[in-house]
Design an enzyme around this catalytic site. Structure first.
Site, PDB file in Angstrom:
ATOM      1  N   LYS A 189     104.732  34.023  49.598  1.00 22.60           N
ATOM      2  CA  LYS A 189     105.665  35.140  49.420  1.00 22.60           C
ATOM      3  C   LYS A 189     104.986  36.369  48.793  1.00 22.60           C
ATOM      4  O   LYS A 189     103.862  36.291  48.334  1.00 22.60           O
ATOM      5  CB  LYS A 189     106.853  34.680  48.572  1.00 22.60           C
ATOM      6  CG  LYS A 189     107.708  33.609  49.270  1.00 22.60           C
ATOM      7  CD  LYS A 189     108.285  34.093  50.574  1.00 22.60           C
ATOM      8  CE  LYS A 189     109.364  33.193  51.148  1.00 22.60           C
ATOM      9  NZ  LYS A 189     108.905  31.883  51.605  1.00 22.60           N
TER      10      LYS A 189
HETATM   11  C1  LIG Z   1     114.787  32.798  54.319  1.00 24.43           C
HETATM   12  C2  LIG Z   1     114.330  31.803  53.283  1.00 24.43           C
HETATM   13  N1  LIG Z   1     115.225  31.371  52.375  1.00 24.43           N
HETATM   14  C3  LIG Z   1     114.900  30.476  51.425  1.00 24.43           C
HETATM   15  C4  LIG Z   1     113.624  29.967  51.347  1.00 24.43           C
HETATM   16  C5  LIG Z   1     113.306  28.938  50.310  1.00 24.43           C
HETATM   17  O1  LIG Z   1     112.383  29.386  49.360  1.00 24.43           O
HETATM   18  P1  LIG Z   1     111.701  28.349  48.365  1.00 24.43           P
HETATM   19  O2  LIG Z   1     110.570  27.701  49.080  1.00 24.43           O
HETATM   20  O3  LIG Z   1     111.240  29.196  47.213  1.00 24.43           O
HETATM   21  O4  LIG Z   1     112.749  27.379  47.945  1.00 24.43           O
HETATM   22  C6  LIG Z   1     112.645  30.398  52.264  1.00 24.43           C
HETATM   23  C7  LIG Z   1     111.290  29.857  52.196  1.00 24.43           C
HETATM   24  O5  LIG Z   1     110.398  30.131  52.938  1.00 24.43           O
HETATM   25  C8  LIG Z   1     113.016  31.327  53.258  1.00 24.43           C
HETATM   26  O6  LIG Z   1     112.135  31.744  54.190  1.00 24.43           O
END
Ligand SMILES: Cc1ncc(COP(=O)(O)O)c(C=O)c1O
Length: 391
Positions: A189
């Site tokens: 990210k």
């Molecule tokens: C659109 C979206 N929402 C939520 C997430 C979840 O993030 P995390 O891995 O920090 O839980 C991601 C992860 O890539 C994502 O692309």
């Protein structure tokens, strides 16, 4: 079997920008003797809230945790429906299922990767409680339309901002608009703590509720119970979760936050270069912009123009790999996955715009310290593929 020749250098899909500041910050925490949630996590929360213009921020160990906490704190539960775009990652839908509520999927706006506000309106039933717009790739969703729908129907808006730090919509920063906004600090990210997340809100009660639920449902200052100023005494008020972010991660996050705007500007320069150099290639559709929004440029998503190549998206990805370039696909829509077909009776063909986007899309490498040479390597590889496989 003869193996394919491997390129001398592989350009990965993503590389985090970790410099001396990050290393020093983590080392300081290691030497401080306080490794888990503590002063650095609190400082990360207040700096992050100030950065995005939110009154409150709760640091957690993923965006998935942030989304779940927001839904749980808003008491979304059995029998409730939550509107979610089908064009998203697993997390956006699964958190609704954690709450025993139903994710109601909606299609993309024609020609876009973002949820269609018209489809959102049509999906509303008396059981609908919330909408989760996803600011796909770092470009904010149509927030004025979504907030208007939410106001008209008394719904909550929980923004999935996993891709959109920093991003602006109509002069407002993502993180300051919906009831709650959830960010991801996963390794790929725009700001990373390895794994991590943050949920922001303007509502003090909601923030307090999410804070309590983030650490075992223990009443106030649970994190502080081992410090000189803390006390072992606590009360469990809810069945909470173990979602807290450690000081080690927060220290990394603080160092990354200090350069968040400059990292975004560097990614925007990469995006500009791609746009400039790829615009002459008829085979590929480049990302669109929105005059109301400023893009975080987490992802640079191109699409293969239908009928322009003799090969499909998966083969283009293979050809790029052979030329030493890593890519990814964001996303296979939720309704095409077995979970959604078996549990919720969704089926292929139901959301044609999302399916069309998915068929032809791929995400190119984009990160702040990408060199001119690396950008040119990607562009040259795409030119070569367009020439070699022209329809
Ligand atoms: C659109 C979206 N929402 C939520 C997430 C979840 O993030 P995390 O891995 O920090 O839980 C991601 C992860 O890539 C994502 O692309």
């Amino acid at each position: 079997m003869a193996s394919q020749p491997q390129p001398a250098v592989f350009l990965p899909f993503h590389r985090a920008l970790i410099e001396e500041e990050e290393k020093r910050a983590v080392l300081e925490v290691l030497e401080s003797g306080w490794l888990t949630t503590g002063p650095r996590a609190r400082e990360f929360e207040s700096s992050f809230a100030a950065y995005v213009g939110a009154k409150h921020a709760v640091a957690v160990n993923s965006c998935t945790a942030a989304l779940h906490l927001a839904l749980a704190a808003l008491e979304i539960g059995e029998g409730d429906e939550v509107i979610v775009p089908t064009m998203t990652f697993a997390a956006t839908g699964e958190v609704v299922l954690y709450c025993n509520a139903r994710p109601v999927l909606v299609d993309c706006r024609p020609g876009s990767f973002h949820m269609d506000p018209r489809a959102v309106r049509e999906a509303i039933t008396p059981r609908t409680r919330a909408i989760i717009p996803v600011h796909y790739s770092g470009l904010p969703s149509d927030m004025s339309a979504i907030m208007e729908i939410a106001r008209d129907h008394g719904l909550r808006v929980i923004e999935d901002a996993a891709h959109s730090l920093p991003a602006w919509y109509d002069g407002k920063m993502v993180g300051s608009m919906g009831d709650a906004t959830c960010f991801s600090f996963y390794a790929t990210k725009t700001l990373t703590t390895g794994e991590g997340g943050m949920v922001t809100t303007q509502d003090a009660l909601l923030a307090e509720r999410m804070r309590i639920l983030s650490l075992h449902g223990i009443s106030r200052h649970a994190w502080n119970r081992y410090s000189a100023s803390g006390t072992w005494k606590y009360e469990i008020t809810d069945a909470g979760y173990k979602y807290n972010l450690t000081d080690l991660q927060a220290a990394l996050g603080l160092a990354q936050l200090a350069k968040c705007t400059s990292m975004r500007n560097s990614r925007a320069r990469v995006a500009e270069q791609y746009a400039l150099r790829l615009s002459g290639l008829a085979a590929f559709q480049l990302p669109t912009s929105d005059p109301l929004s400023t893009h975080a440029w987490h992802l640079y998503v191109i699409e293969i123009n239908p009928g322009s190549l003799r090969i499909g998206r998966d083969r283009v990805i293979e050809e790029l790999k052979l030329r030493g370039i890593g890519t990814s696909v964001h996303f296979m829509p939720l309704h095409l996955h077995p979970l959604y077909q078996k549990k919720l009776a969704y089926r292929a063909g139901q959301f044609p715009h999302a399916e069309q986007r998915f068929e032809g899309c791929l995400s190119l490498p984009i990160y702040p310290h990408m060199t001119e040479e690396e950008i040119e390597t990607v562009v040259e590889a795409l030119r070569d593929i367009a020439r070699s496989f022209a329809a």
